[in-house]
Motif scaffolding. Structure first.
Motif, PDB file in Angstrom:
ATOM      1  N   THR A 147     -23.620 -23.901   1.248  1.00  0.00           N
ATOM      2  CA  THR A 147     -24.569 -25.022   1.189  1.00  0.00           C
ATOM      3  C   THR A 147     -25.085 -25.294  -0.216  1.00  0.00           C
ATOM      4  OG1 THR A 147     -26.397 -23.531   1.742  1.00  0.00           O
ATOM      5  CG2 THR A 147     -25.311 -24.670   3.576  1.00  0.00           C
ATOM      6  N   GLU A 148     -25.015 -24.284  -1.097  1.00  0.00           N
ATOM      7  CA  GLU A 148     -25.472 -24.469  -2.475  1.00  0.00           C
ATOM      8  C   GLU A 148     -24.838 -23.412  -3.369  1.00  0.00           C
ATOM      9  OE1 GLU A 148     -29.640 -24.604  -5.090  1.00  0.00           O
ATOM     10  OE2 GLU A 148     -29.688 -24.411  -2.897  1.00  0.00           O
ATOM     11  N   TRP A 149     -24.267 -23.879  -4.472  1.00  0.00           N
ATOM     12  CA  TRP A 149     -23.696 -22.936  -5.427  1.00  0.00           C
ATOM     13  C   TRP A 149     -24.806 -22.322  -6.270  1.00  0.00           C
ATOM     14  CZ3 TRP A 149     -19.111 -21.460  -4.224  1.00  0.00           C
ATOM     15  CH2 TRP A 149     -18.161 -22.346  -3.719  1.00  0.00           C
ATOM     16  N   GLY A 150     -24.657 -21.030  -6.552  1.00  0.00           N
ATOM     17  CA  GLY A 150     -25.634 -20.344  -7.389  1.00  0.00           C
ATOM     18  C   GLY A 150     -25.415 -20.635  -8.862  1.00  0.00           C
ATOM     19  N   ASP A 151     -26.417 -20.290  -9.667  1.00  0.00           N
ATOM     20  CA  ASP A 151     -26.310 -20.515 -11.108  1.00  0.00           C
ATOM     21  C   ASP A 151     -25.979 -19.235 -11.877  1.00  0.00           C
ATOM     22  OD1 ASP A 151     -28.656 -19.149 -10.770  1.00  0.00           O
ATOM     23  OD2 ASP A 151     -29.953 -20.694 -11.620  1.00  0.00           O
ATOM     24  N   GLY A 152     -25.583 -18.191 -11.125  1.00  0.00           N
ATOM     25  CA  GLY A 152     -25.221 -16.925 -11.763  1.00  0.00           C
ATOM     26  C   GLY A 152     -23.745 -16.877 -12.140  1.00  0.00           C
ATOM     27  N   ASN A 153     -23.332 -15.706 -12.563  1.00  0.00           N
ATOM     28  CA  ASN A 153     -21.941 -15.484 -12.949  1.00  0.00           C
ATOM     29  C   ASN A 153     -21.003 -15.712 -11.774  1.00  0.00           C
ATOM     30  OD1 ASN A 153     -20.826 -14.984 -15.364  1.00  0.00           O
ATOM     31  ND2 ASN A 153     -21.168 -12.764 -15.378  1.00  0.00           N
ATOM     32  N   GLY A 154     -19.864 -16.335 -12.014  1.00  0.00           N
ATOM     33  CA  GLY A 154     -18.901 -16.531 -10.952  1.00  0.00           C
ATOM     34  C   GLY A 154     -18.221 -17.881 -11.036  1.00  0.00           C
ATOM     35  N   THR A 155     -17.326 -18.136 -10.067  1.00  0.00           N
ATOM     36  CA  THR A 155     -16.518 -19.352 -10.063  1.00  0.00           C
ATOM     37  C   THR A 155     -16.697 -20.088  -8.744  1.00  0.00           C
ATOM     38  OG1 THR A 155     -14.867 -18.224 -11.449  1.00  0.00           O
ATOM     39  CG2 THR A 155     -14.195 -20.279 -10.381  1.00  0.00           C
ATOM     40  N   GLU A 156     -17.005 -21.372  -8.834  1.00  0.00           N
ATOM     41  CA  GLU A 156     -17.119 -22.195  -7.633  1.00  0.00           C
ATOM     42  C   GLU A 156     -15.734 -22.511  -7.077  1.00  0.00           C
ATOM     43  OE1 GLU A 156     -19.345 -25.682  -8.571  1.00  0.00           O
ATOM     44  OE2 GLU A 156     -21.083 -24.574  -9.329  1.00  0.00           O
ATOM     45  N   GLY A 157     -15.737 -22.961  -5.822  1.00  0.00           N
ATOM     46  CA  GLY A 157     -14.475 -23.378  -5.213  1.00  0.00           C
ATOM     47  C   GLY A 157     -13.819 -22.260  -4.423  1.00  0.00           C
ATOM     48  N   ALA A 158     -12.498 -22.342  -4.332  1.00  0.00           N
ATOM     49  CA  ALA A 158     -11.742 -21.344  -3.573  1.00  0.00           C
ATOM     50  C   ALA A 158     -11.956 -19.950  -4.165  1.00  0.00           C
ATOM     51  CB  ALA A 158     -10.260 -21.690  -3.589  1.00  0.00           C
ATOM     52  N   PRO A 159     -12.178 -18.940  -3.309  1.00  0.00           N
ATOM     53  CA  PRO A 159     -12.370 -17.582  -3.834  1.00  0.00           C
ATOM     54  C   PRO A 159     -11.065 -17.027  -4.417  1.00  0.00           C
ATOM     55  CG  PRO A 159     -12.205 -17.537  -1.455  1.00  0.00           C
ATOM     56  CD  PRO A 159     -12.211 -18.986  -1.839  1.00  0.00           C
ATOM     57  N   HIS A 160     -11.214 -15.999  -5.235  1.00  0.00           N
ATOM     58  CA  HIS A 160     -10.027 -15.300  -5.747  1.00  0.00           C
ATOM     59  C   HIS A 160     -10.296 -13.801  -5.703  1.00  0.00           C
ATOM     60  CE1 HIS A 160     -11.948 -14.309  -9.599  1.00  0.00           C
ATOM     61  NE2 HIS A 160     -12.353 -15.584  -9.696  1.00  0.00           N
ATOM     62  N   PRO A 161      -9.257 -12.989  -5.710  1.00  0.00           N
ATOM     63  CA  PRO A 161      -9.443 -11.537  -5.680  1.00  0.00           C
ATOM     64  C   PRO A 161     -10.260 -11.062  -6.873  1.00  0.00           C
ATOM     65  CG  PRO A 161      -7.162 -12.094  -5.199  1.00  0.00           C
ATOM     66  CD  PRO A 161      -7.833 -13.356  -5.661  1.00  0.00           C
TER      67      PRO A 161
END
Length: 287
Positions: free
Chosen positions: A118-132
């Motif tokens: 419902t809402e993307w965070g503003d921390g470290n990481g990548t939006e969209g499809a997950p990856h390993p």
């Protein structure tokens, strides 16, 4: 949570964890996001820290936020892409969470779940499809699905209901304002059209003294009209003589040879003004 419009949806296989820094049962340390381990704190190998959403398992919804990284090796080949906190996982399985061993009873450690972001965070990481874990170039596109139709329709329905409510409130306010204005308009109209019960306006008073009131309803001169017409000339004549009949060269109050004023002596006769005044009194009924 389900009332919020999702921005991403899909299905993944999930496991559970409880990393509180105790070192028990493979605990790898406190969560990477800085929040203490708690119910609702999930772990993702790639999504931004602080991302919010909910999962659906067997028709039940469970809210979450991403507060840690993981799973690690299980995420290889896009196998397990979500770690659920042990207490939420125990609720999903209908069992209990062991605070001593940090394990969920029943022996089932994996579950296929449907997720909604419902809402993307503003921390470290990548939006969209997950990856390993630590494989940003290996997107797990199969973990993302189109949003169900009923989820995409939730927001327009809510907006329509909100607009309808606002329109109804505006209409009610207008009707109330009109209802308040009507008594004021009626009072103003009453003040313009007449004087109510027993009131007298300046226009009415003027009409009472007009020539039309000297006649009756049939147009014939009434007794009051005749009396008024007779009195008016008498008053005018009396005023005229009262101001004009003075001895030439003298004024009232001047003393004569005997020390009396000119107006003090009377021979028993009355001036025309006095006569008319007497007639005026008689016409009015004074005795």
């Amino acid at each position: 949570m389900s009332n919020e419009t999702p921005i991403q949806h899909g299905e993944v296989t999930a496991t559970y964890f409880w990393d509180d820094g105790s070192g028990i049962n493979g605990d790898t340390g406190a969560p990477a996001g800085g929040e203490p381990m708690q119910k609702g704190l999930f772990s993702s190998p790639s999504w931004p820290l602080g991302t919010e959403g909910y999962i659906v398992y067997e028709g039940e919804e469970y809210e979450f936020f991403i507060g840690d990284r993981g799973p690690g090796e299980p995420s290889q080949d896009c196998d397990v892409l979500l770690d659920i906190d042990g207490k939420t996982f125990a609720d999903m399985m209908g069992t209990s969470f062991d605070e001593t061993t940090l394990t969920v009873g029943g022996g089932n450690g994996h579950a296929d779940v449907e997720y909604y972001i419902t809402e993307w965070g503003d921390g470290n990481g990548t939006e969209g499809a997950p990856h390993p874990f630590q494989e940003p170039g290996n997107k797990c596109e199969d973990a993302v699905s189109p949003l169900p139709e009923e989820k995409t329709e939730e927001e327009p329905e809510e907006e329509t209901a909100k607009e309808t409510s606002e329109d109804g409130a505006d209409q009610a306010a207008k009707e109330e304002e009109q209802a308040q204005e009507q008594p004021e308009d009626a009072a103003a109209a009453e003040g313009q059209d007449g004087n109510g019960d027993g009131g007298v306006t300046a226009e009415t008073a003027a009409n009472d003294l007009s020539g039309t009131e000297l006649t009756g309803a049939d147009g014939v001169m009434s007794g009051t009209g005749l009396l008024t017409l007779a009195i008016i000339p008498a008053i005018l004549i009396a005023l005229f003589f009262a101001w004009t009949r003075r001895p030439a060269g003298q004024h009232a109050g001047a003393a004569d040879g005997e020390g009396k004023g000119l107006m003090a002596e009377s021979d028993g006769r009355h001036s025309l003004g006095s006569t008319l005044s007497t007639l005026f009194d008689k016409l009015r009924g004074n005795k």
